[in-house]
Write a protein that holds these residues in place. Structure first.
Motif, PDB file in Angstrom:
ATOM      1  N   MET A 117       4.332  -8.935  -3.967  1.00 17.00           N
ATOM      2  CA  MET A 117       4.320  -7.538  -3.534  1.00 17.00           C
ATOM      3  C   MET A 117       3.168  -6.781  -4.182  1.00 17.00           C
ATOM      4  O   MET A 117       2.540  -5.936  -3.541  1.00 17.00           O
ATOM      5  N   SER A 118       2.859  -7.087  -5.444  1.00 17.38           N
ATOM      6  CA  SER A 118       1.722  -6.438  -6.114  1.00 17.38           C
ATOM      7  C   SER A 118       0.414  -6.720  -5.384  1.00 17.38           C
ATOM      8  O   SER A 118      -0.472  -5.866  -5.320  1.00 17.38           O
ATOM      9  N   ALA A 119       0.304  -7.922  -4.826  1.00 22.24           N
ATOM     10  CA  ALA A 119      -0.911  -8.290  -4.090  1.00 22.24           C
ATOM     11  C   ALA A 119      -1.101  -7.425  -2.845  1.00 22.24           C
ATOM     12  O   ALA A 119      -2.225  -7.281  -2.365  1.00 22.24           O
ATOM     13  N   GLU A 120      -0.025  -6.834  -2.322  1.00 27.01           N
ATOM     14  CA  GLU A 120      -0.159  -5.899  -1.205  1.00 27.01           C
ATOM     15  C   GLU A 120      -0.815  -4.593  -1.664  1.00 27.01           C
ATOM     16  O   GLU A 120      -1.356  -3.850  -0.853  1.00 27.01           O
ATOM     17  N   LEU A 121      -0.727  -4.323  -2.970  1.00 27.62           N
ATOM     18  CA  LEU A 121      -1.211  -3.055  -3.516  1.00 27.62           C
ATOM     19  C   LEU A 121      -2.537  -3.172  -4.243  1.00 27.62           C
ATOM     20  O   LEU A 121      -3.358  -2.263  -4.205  1.00 27.62           O
ATOM     21  N   LEU A 122      -2.727  -4.288  -4.952  1.00 28.71           N
ATOM     22  CA  LEU A 122      -3.884  -4.461  -5.823  1.00 28.71           C
ATOM     23  C   LEU A 122      -4.428  -5.872  -5.652  1.00 28.71           C
ATOM     24  O   LEU A 122      -3.761  -6.844  -6.010  1.00 28.71           O
ATOM     25  N   ALA A 123      -5.626  -5.990  -5.086  1.00 26.86           N
ATOM     26  CA  ALA A 123      -6.255  -7.298  -4.890  1.00 26.86           C
ATOM     27  C   ALA A 123      -7.287  -7.503  -5.990  1.00 26.86           C
ATOM     28  O   ALA A 123      -8.173  -6.685  -6.182  1.00 26.86           O
ATOM     29  N   LEU A 124      -7.137  -8.580  -6.712  1.00 24.76           N
ATOM     30  CA  LEU A 124      -8.058  -8.890  -7.806  1.00 24.76           C
ATOM     31  C   LEU A 124      -9.031  -9.998  -7.408  1.00 24.76           C
ATOM     32  O   LEU A 124      -9.545 -10.720  -8.245  1.00 24.76           O
TER      33      LEU A 124
ATOM     34  N   LEU B 114      -4.897   0.117   1.162  1.00 23.04           N
ATOM     35  CA  LEU B 114      -4.259  -0.940   0.365  1.00 23.04           C
ATOM     36  C   LEU B 114      -4.547  -2.292   0.995  1.00 23.04           C
ATOM     37  O   LEU B 114      -4.582  -2.402   2.217  1.00 23.04           O
ATOM     38  N   PRO B 115      -4.745  -3.319   0.212  1.00 23.15           N
ATOM     39  CA  PRO B 115      -4.741  -3.259  -1.247  1.00 23.15           C
ATOM     40  C   PRO B 115      -6.028  -2.645  -1.803  1.00 23.15           C
ATOM     41  O   PRO B 115      -7.091  -2.739  -1.193  1.00 23.15           O
ATOM     42  N   VAL B 116      -5.900  -2.027  -2.976  1.00 22.36           N
ATOM     43  CA  VAL B 116      -7.044  -1.515  -3.710  1.00 22.36           C
ATOM     44  C   VAL B 116      -7.811  -2.720  -4.244  1.00 22.36           C
ATOM     45  O   VAL B 116      -7.205  -3.688  -4.708  1.00 22.36           O
ATOM     46  N   ARG B 117      -9.138  -2.678  -4.204  1.00 25.81           N
ATOM     47  CA  ARG B 117      -9.958  -3.842  -4.549  1.00 25.81           C
ATOM     48  C   ARG B 117     -10.988  -3.530  -5.627  1.00 25.81           C
ATOM     49  O   ARG B 117     -12.190  -3.510  -5.351  1.00 25.81           O
TER      50      ARG B 117
END
Length: 158
Positions: A80-87, A7-10
């Motif tokens: 918090m979402s940015a800890e999981l999913l990086a766009l 994490l984060p998934v990229r």
């Protein structure tokens, strides 16, 4: 193939985003909810309801303490979402809104919260890609989630 073990998934493309549909990401690390943060949120929003900012009065409430605003917990969703999913593999991304938001349980001041997220859908739209993410914020020691929200983001491929 997108690596979901780190994490984060990229993801970097529409195809990689679609691979993530149905995947639960998380949880994030814990976020401590302090009276200072709740008071600062009250100052920014102008919502000074006593249950959030008056510890003495709140001590006599059914909660036994002050509780965070529901919108405080929701507002932490993007960070918090940015800890999981990086766009960051896209030209840009932005918060487009929410389809559904509920606050099933309280967040007592002094507790800790964290987020789990599931990619619900990914679709091509005019000008980019729309991602719907189910966000569930949990409070340490609580059986009920404190926020259940369906956030909508838009991204543009590089």
């Amino acid at each position: 193939m997108v690596d979901t073990t780190t994490l984060p998934v990229r993801p970097k493309t529409f195809a990689e985003l679609t691979e993530l549909i149905g995947c639960e990401l998380g949880p994030t690390g814990w976020h401590e909810v302090t009276q200072g943060l709740v008071n600062a949120f009250a100052d920014v929003t102008g919502d000074h309801q006593w249950i959030h900012v008056d510890p003495e009065r709140a001590a006599a409430s059914p909660f036994g303490t002050t509780i965070a605003h529901g919108l405080y917990s929701l507002a932490l969703g993007p960070a918090m979402s940015a800890e999981l999913l990086a766009l960051d593999g896209f030209t840009h991304s932005l918060n487009y809104g929410y389809n559904k938001v509920r606050f099933p349980g309280p967040v007592p001041v002094g507790s800790r919260i964290r987020l789990r997220a599931t990619i619900v859908s990914v679709e091509q739209v005019a000008g980019g890609i729309q991602i719907v993410l189910r966000q569930v914020v949990e409070c340490e020691g609580s059986e009920k989630p404190v926020v259940v929200a369906e956030s909508v983001a838009r991204v543009v491929e590089a």
